[in-house]
Structures are given as C-alpha cells and as structure tokens.
Design a protein around this motif. Structure first.
Motif, PDB file in Angstrom:
ATOM      1  N   ASP A  18      17.730 -29.386  13.374  1.00  0.00           N
ATOM      2  CA  ASP A  18      18.750 -30.277  13.930  1.00  0.00           C
ATOM      3  C   ASP A  18      20.057 -30.082  13.165  1.00  0.00           C
ATOM      4  N   HIS A  19      20.997 -29.377  13.785  1.00  0.00           N
ATOM      5  CA  HIS A  19      22.272 -29.074  13.138  1.00  0.00           C
ATOM      6  C   HIS A  19      23.035 -30.348  12.784  1.00  0.00           C
ATOM      7  N   ASP A  20      23.056 -31.310  13.699  1.00  0.00           N
ATOM      8  CA  ASP A  20      23.789 -32.551  13.442  1.00  0.00           C
ATOM      9  C   ASP A  20      23.199 -33.303  12.252  1.00  0.00           C
ATOM     10  N   ALA A  30      16.148 -32.974   9.635  1.00  0.00           N
ATOM     11  CA  ALA A  30      16.608 -31.806  10.388  1.00  0.00           C
ATOM     12  C   ALA A  30      15.526 -30.749  10.534  1.00  0.00           C
ATOM     13  N   TYR A  45      18.001 -18.173   9.919  1.00  0.00           N
ATOM     14  CA  TYR A  45      18.637 -19.275  10.636  1.00  0.00           C
ATOM     15  C   TYR A  45      19.537 -18.665  11.700  1.00  0.00           C
ATOM     16  N   GLY A  47      22.250 -20.295  14.428  1.00  0.00           N
ATOM     17  CA  GLY A  47      22.810 -21.516  14.975  1.00  0.00           C
ATOM     18  C   GLY A  47      24.282 -21.642  14.662  1.00  0.00           C
ATOM     19  N   TRP A  48      24.782 -22.866  14.842  1.00  0.00           N
ATOM     20  CA  TRP A  48      26.182 -23.142  14.564  1.00  0.00           C
ATOM     21  C   TRP A  48      26.477 -22.936  13.082  1.00  0.00           C
ATOM     22  N   LEU A  50      27.406 -23.536   9.340  1.00  0.00           N
ATOM     23  CA  LEU A  50      27.144 -24.596   8.378  1.00  0.00           C
ATOM     24  C   LEU A  50      28.039 -24.385   7.164  1.00  0.00           C
ATOM     25  N   TYR A  55      24.231 -25.353   3.932  1.00  0.00           N
ATOM     26  CA  TYR A  55      23.246 -24.274   4.058  1.00  0.00           C
ATOM     27  C   TYR A  55      22.326 -24.249   2.840  1.00  0.00           C
ATOM     28  N   VAL A 259      25.279 -17.059  11.747  1.00  0.00           N
ATOM     29  CA  VAL A 259      26.139 -18.036  12.416  1.00  0.00           C
ATOM     30  C   VAL A 259      27.238 -17.348  13.226  1.00  0.00           C
TER      31      VAL A 259
END
Length: 293
Positions: A18-20, A30, A45, A47-48, A50, A55, A259
C-alpha cells in the motif's frame, strides 16, 4: 495490472503493498499482504516513487517478514537522487550543482549566489529538487534564461521550492541548460534505457513521448553509459538520454528502475523476464548494491 500479469507469466510471485500507507508512515500495514518468508525470499518493488527514507522503512519492514529487496536503501537513494548518481555520469550529463534544502524555507540571493557560482560563466539553466522538476511551470519555476542573473535565478528557485511544498525532495539542484532534438510534439526526444544487473535489457521512448515514437541509441553510446551504470552499483536502473543539437548524446536523468514508468504501449513482458532472471541469479547485495564476497 499489465506488469503484474507479465510478472506472473514470467514465474514471479506478486504481492501488493500500500503506497499511501507507506507515505503515511504505517509501513507495517502497507506490507500486510506480503506473505512472510523464512528469510530466503527476495523481491523487487514496482510502483510509484517513494522518498528515500520511506523506501528504507519499507526495506526494513519487509526484512522483518523475511523478504529482502534486491535494491537496498543506499542503492535506491544513489540511483533515485541526483547527488547520488551525478559524479559517475559527470562527463555524460549537463553540469550541475546542488544544496540540501528544507521544504518551506524560501531561498534568498545570499543562498543562491554561492550555489550557482560554478555555473555563472553565463547561459541558461534549469532548476529542480533532487528528483523532480516543475517543467510544466517552465518559465515560472524551472528555466533560468541567464545564470549570471542571480536575482532571476533566485526568483525561479524560490518559486520551485514553494510549488514543491512538502514534496520537495532532498534539496535544490541547478543544471546547465542544453538544447536537444525535439520529438513530434516539440518536447525533447528521449530514449530510456533499462538496466538490470548492469545489462541493457530494454530501450523505450520516454513515457511522455507521443504514441508511436521510436528511438535508437548507438551501441557505442549505450556502452559508454553502461560503464557509468556499472560503477553506480544499483541493480535496476534507468537512464534517460537525449540527442543534443550538436549531435552528442547526453544523459539527462538517471533513476531507480523500480519507480520508473514504462510507456503505456510498451509490452512489459521483456522487462519482467529480465527481472525474474536477475532474481534467480543475483548474489547477495549489501545496502549499496555491491556484491558481497
């Protein structure tokens, strides 16, 4: 979902983080959907972006679950933030200076003057933080027409800091501006090279390029960039290259591959297969991404 499906087809297990929740500081929540391991599990990883500190917290929490990120926190920071990679690419990229800076603090000419002095032979420049620019506010918060004009540089830098707000990463970066060949939309035509364990496994257009854009990078240019990538010590890296107006290829950005975005039309399968293979053969890495004997 396309990348997750391609990873599964390459024989890789996929779990969602969970990025948020990571950004909110609840890293344990997360990673709750990541299956615990006996300590032998490795992972990438994807995703968006960090922040580097976030991280690092993710890596620590995954380690507590027996999962080791193949890109350690130090290697992530080195590839993700300009001060970490610039020295290894200095001959291949525009001249740059930087300074740590706190979000919300407004820079003055007394701050900016000494910072940009090494670039003050004249000519334009661009400003950003350690990771991102405000290129969509080009004249307001990114481009400085003449770095010899400290007052103008201060206005642009201060506006960049203001607009970045709490998202300001690391500090202030000022780079010499270079003119590059444009794409069909008038933006710089960029080639993104994807490196896994020091090998170029994929070359794509930048994800912002118009649909149908194709790019080619000469072998000798790729080899020169690869030498710098190898010295960086990060196992999964992207380099964005552009052809300068005088015909010289330049590295305009380096990033951690985890990322970095693929173009929407790019088949993710080749990249996922390369990552799956690296997962199988990569030796133990220390936090800087160097091989442990």
């Amino acid at each position: 979902m396309r990348e997750a499906d391609a990873a599964r087809q390459a024989g890789v297990d996929v779990a969602v983080v969970d990025h948020d929740a990571i950004l909110a500081g609840d890293v344990r929540a997360a990673v709750r959907r990541v299956p615990p391991s006996d300590g032998g599990q490795t992972a990438w990883y994807r995703g968006w972006m960090l922040p580097s500190d976030a991280y690092s917290r993710l890596a620590t929490e995954l380690s507590a679950r027996g999962v080791r990120l193949l890109t350690g926190p130090t290697a992530y920071r080195a590839a993700h933030e300009l001060p970490g990679w610039y020295g290894r690419f200095a001959d291949l990229t525009p001249a740059s200076v930087w300074s740590p800076w706190a979000a919300g603090r407004t820079p003055t000419s007394a701050d900016v003057g000494p910072l940009i002095k090494p670039l003050c032979d004249g000519g334009p420049g661009v400003v950003k933080d350690y990771v991102k620019s405000r290129k969509h506010e080009w004249h307001e918060a990114c481009f400085v027409p003449d770095l010899a004009d400290t007052a103008a540089a201060t206005r642009v830098i201060a506006r960049m800091v203001e607009l970045q707000g709490d998202d300001l990463t690391g500090g202030i970066v000022v780079r010499a501006f270079e003119s590059f060949v444009p794409d069909d939309a008038g933006r710089t035509l960029e080639a993104r090279i994807w490196w896994v364990e020091g090998s170029a496994v994929l070359i794509t257009p930048h994800p912002d390029a118009p649909s149908g854009t194709t790019v080619e990078v000469p072998t000798e240019v790729r080899d020169a960039v690869g030498t710098s990538v190898h010295t960086l010590g990060a196992p999964f890296v992207t380099t964005d290259l552009a052809l300068r107006s005088d015909g010289v290829w330049r590295v305009i950005e380096v990033g951690d591959g985890q990322v970095s975005d693929l173009p929407a039309t790019q088949d993710p399968a080749p990249l996922m297969r390369a990552l799956a293979a690296a997962d199988l053969v990569t030796p133990d890495l220390d936090s800087a991404g160097s091989r442990v004997p």
